[in-house]
Scaffold this active site. Structure first.
Site, mmCIF file in Angstrom:
data_model
loop_
_atom_site.group_PDB
_atom_site.id
_atom_site.type_symbol
_atom_site.label_atom_id
_atom_site.label_comp_id
_atom_site.label_asym_id
_atom_site.label_seq_id
_atom_site.Cartn_x
_atom_site.Cartn_y
_atom_site.Cartn_z
ATOM 1 N N ARG A 191 -4.224 26.321 -9.665
ATOM 2 C CA ARG A 191 -3.831 25.081 -8.996
ATOM 3 C C ARG A 191 -2.863 24.335 -9.903
ATOM 4 N NH1 ARG A 191 -4.417 25.010 -3.605
ATOM 5 N NH2 ARG A 191 -6.570 25.335 -2.925
ATOM 6 N N GLY A 223 -8.283 5.937 -0.354
ATOM 7 C CA GLY A 223 -7.582 4.850 -1.025
ATOM 8 C C GLY A 223 -6.075 5.037 -1.044
ATOM 9 N N GLU A 266 -7.423 34.442 3.101
ATOM 10 C CA GLU A 266 -7.878 34.329 1.716
ATOM 11 C C GLU A 266 -9.007 35.275 1.343
ATOM 12 O OE1 GLU A 266 -8.497 30.245 0.580
ATOM 13 O OE2 GLU A 266 -6.422 29.716 1.103
ATOM 14 N N ALA A 300 -9.735 27.515 1.787
ATOM 15 C CA ALA A 300 -9.267 26.282 2.419
ATOM 16 C C ALA A 300 -7.768 26.353 2.627
ATOM 17 C CB ALA A 300 -9.618 25.081 1.547
ATOM 18 N N GLU A 323 -5.480 12.193 4.458
ATOM 19 C CA GLU A 323 -5.934 13.576 4.590
ATOM 20 C C GLU A 323 -7.385 13.649 5.059
ATOM 21 O OE1 GLU A 323 -6.279 17.750 2.107
ATOM 22 O OE2 GLU A 323 -6.385 15.876 1.002
ATOM 23 N N GLU A 348 2.719 34.210 1.126
ATOM 24 C CA GLU A 348 3.521 34.874 0.086
ATOM 25 C C GLU A 348 3.565 34.096 -1.220
ATOM 26 O OE1 GLU A 348 8.074 33.555 1.080
ATOM 27 O OE2 GLU A 348 7.260 35.255 2.177
ATOM 28 N N ARG A 355 0.863 -1.185 0.000
ATOM 29 C CA ARG A 355 0.000 0.000 0.000
ATOM 30 C C ARG A 355 0.896 1.231 0.000
ATOM 31 N NH1 ARG A 355 -3.466 -3.270 -1.442
ATOM 32 N NH2 ARG A 355 -4.974 -4.155 0.019
#
Length: 179
Positions: A68, A119, A100, A80, A123, A142, A41
């Site tokens: 992103r 899986g 933000e 987030a 997190e 920054e 795993r």
């Protein structure tokens, strides 16, 4: 055929650290399967994160737009960020909201905690609804370049339907907030 929970558990036999990074670590575990065979795993270790739905007194929601790198796109999402070492999720939610969006929440309510992709990673994202907002200093990290934008629930529903809002944590958070 039915199984009991103990029939499903894998036992960790060993672990090898493959990578240690600023945000994630990667390890390879050897596990004993319920049938007596072994398997490998790969696990991405993550410190956890928060997602915040900032709702204005008018019922609108503040979203952030940012690039992103892993997907090579600019996306629209709820504010987030990851937990700092020993940071409580509530404190992280308030910090990320201020960084933000430039707002502070006088009311912060936890909606849920969820595993993002169990899986391959541990997190956990803690989802909060932030209300009774007051302006504060917007101080993004920054290395973050973010714009904050206000949308009505109807606009958000249209952007979800069109695929403009496509980030899983944002979709779940907005649904939990009843948007």
């Amino acid at each position: 055929m039915s199984f009991s929970e103990t029939d499903l558990i894998e036992k960790q036999l060993g672990s090898t650290r493959l990578f240690e990074g600023k945000i994630i670590n990667l390890r390879r575990d050897e596990v004993l399967l319920p049938n007596g065979k072994t398997a490998t795993r790969e696990v991405v270790e993550h410190p956890g994160a928060v997602a915040v739905i900032p709702r204005t007194k008018e019922g609108n929601v503040i979203l952030v737009r940012q690039f992103r790198h892993p997907i090579g796109k600019i996306i629209l999402e709820v504010p987030a960020g990851k937990l700092d070492p020993d940071e409580k999720p509530e404190a992280c939610a308030l910090r990320e909201l201020a960084e933000e969006t430039g707002f502070f929440a006088n009311r912060l309510r936890k909606l849920t905690s969820m595993y993002t992709t169990p899986g391959f990673t541990n997190e956990v994202i803690h989802v909060y609804l932030a209300e009774d907002l007051e302006e504060s200093d917007k101080q993004p990290d920054e290395d973050e370049f973010i714009t904050s934008e206000v949308y009505s629930p109807e606009q958000i529903r249209q952007m979800i339907a069109s695929g403009e809002i496509c980030d899983a944590k944002s979709l779940v958070a907005l649904c939990l907030a009843g948007i």
